[in-house]
Design an enzyme around this catalytic site. Sequence first.
Site, short mmCIF file in Angstrom:
data_model
loop_
_atom_site.label_atom_id
_atom_site.label_comp_id
_atom_site.label_asym_id
_atom_site.label_seq_id
_atom_site.Cartn_x
_atom_site.Cartn_y
_atom_site.Cartn_z
N ASP A 19 0.82 -1.22 0.00
CA ASP A 19 0.00 0.00 0.00
C ASP A 19 0.85 1.26 0.00
OD1 ASP A 19 -2.42 -1.42 0.07
OD2 ASP A 19 -2.36 -1.60 2.24
N ARG A 99 -1.06 1.25 16.85
CA ARG A 99 -1.56 2.37 16.05
C ARG A 99 -1.64 3.71 16.78
NH1 ARG A 99 0.35 -0.52 12.41
NH2 ARG A 99 -1.00 -1.42 10.82
N ASP A 128 -7.81 0.23 11.09
CA ASP A 128 -6.64 1.08 11.29
C ASP A 128 -6.87 2.51 10.85
OD1 ASP A 128 -5.13 -0.82 12.53
OD2 ASP A 128 -4.05 -1.45 10.72
N SER A 180 -1.96 -10.11 3.48
CA SER A 180 -1.90 -8.82 4.16
C SER A 180 -1.41 -9.09 5.58
CB SER A 180 -3.28 -8.16 4.19
OG SER A 180 -3.22 -6.94 4.91
#
Length: 407
Positions: A19, A99, A128, A180
């Site tokens: 990404d 995060r 996220d 992923s």
Amino acid sequence: MNNKDSIKKIVLAYSGGLDTSVIIPWLKENYNDPEIIAVSGDVGQGTELDGLEEKALKTGASKLIVADLVDEMVDEVIIPSMMADAQYETYLLGTAFARPIIGRKLAQIALEEGADAVCHGCTGKGNDQVRFELAIKRYAPGMKIIAPWREWDIVSRDQEIDYAEAHNIPLKFTRETSYSKDKNLWHLSHEGLDLEDPANEPKYNDPTFLEMGVSPEQAPDVPTYVTIDFEKGWPVAVDGVKMKASDVIRKLNELGGANGIGIIDIVENRLVGMKDRGIYETPGGTILYFAHNQLEMLTVDKDTLHLKKKLSIDLGELIYNGKWFTPVREALSAFVEKTQEYVTGSVKLKLYKGNIIPAGTTSPCSLYSEKLATFDESDYNQKDAEGFINLWGLPTTVQALREAGKL
């Protein structure tokens, strides 16, 4: 002026994965060639950081900032959450723990660098995006946030790979192995490909699948013993060797991974509403949660322990939903800290083929009394139970008398 034209400098949350590798040239093409400052939070992902600067610069970033966030994540988020037994549907919150710390750092760097926007590579389906953006809103309110997955025409990982190939962006995987993944000191997650069908058994014994350990089938035929020491709920030593909390996790990752500990396969309820199937490896964390629970059995009184277990569900949801930097989370954490006042002692465990087996717990603050609990002659006066039961059962007795017409 086009709003995009006014954005001259962007701070990008950069992992070097698919990404974020694609996002740098995409931002250059779609936001009038802004300066891109790539920021990678080192949360213990290890070799994933290797070669990152060269890759970021080659794909168009002006520089890469690597922020060492391991101890911040462990000391500020992971251990306080472990002391709370916070989890989400059996998930030990590995991604969710990292995060808020990364998001806060992104906001801080964006302000320091005079950036016009912060960008992340989270999809519009995932959790996220919320976790990052709530942290950014807390520490850089009003900062523009760019989320390409909510803007661009790319609709799949295959199309992302097509874009990467067209722009000569090197990738470390093929289409067939592009799970992923998210990795940090605490865990590794696997999603996508064959795992998207819950009917498919994960390829645990494929040497390319698990990264933090082995499957229970491949674990040794002899158990491993480990002893963990806690002081006021905080892990301070493994097998008698004092160490900081992040090193405790590293050591337990090593022991747990070798014994097939901490692998779960769940279909969880994402924040945005859909169900999602994921495989999580959390070897050290699983051991730490288990050991801490064993010690609390001895040292925390019944009412406090039961209330704490109820509140742990609420705290787990808050963390999962990105609300770490909120007053209610701080209040719950303050409650948890008070409950840990006497959670001091040593927990011995046996690790064997994916299982964690208690092997003895000791504490100078134990509430357990063998003299009270023994089946032999004890200090407990059994006659005391009669009066207690009469009082405890009085409402039941009165109800029965009413039904019998004897009141």
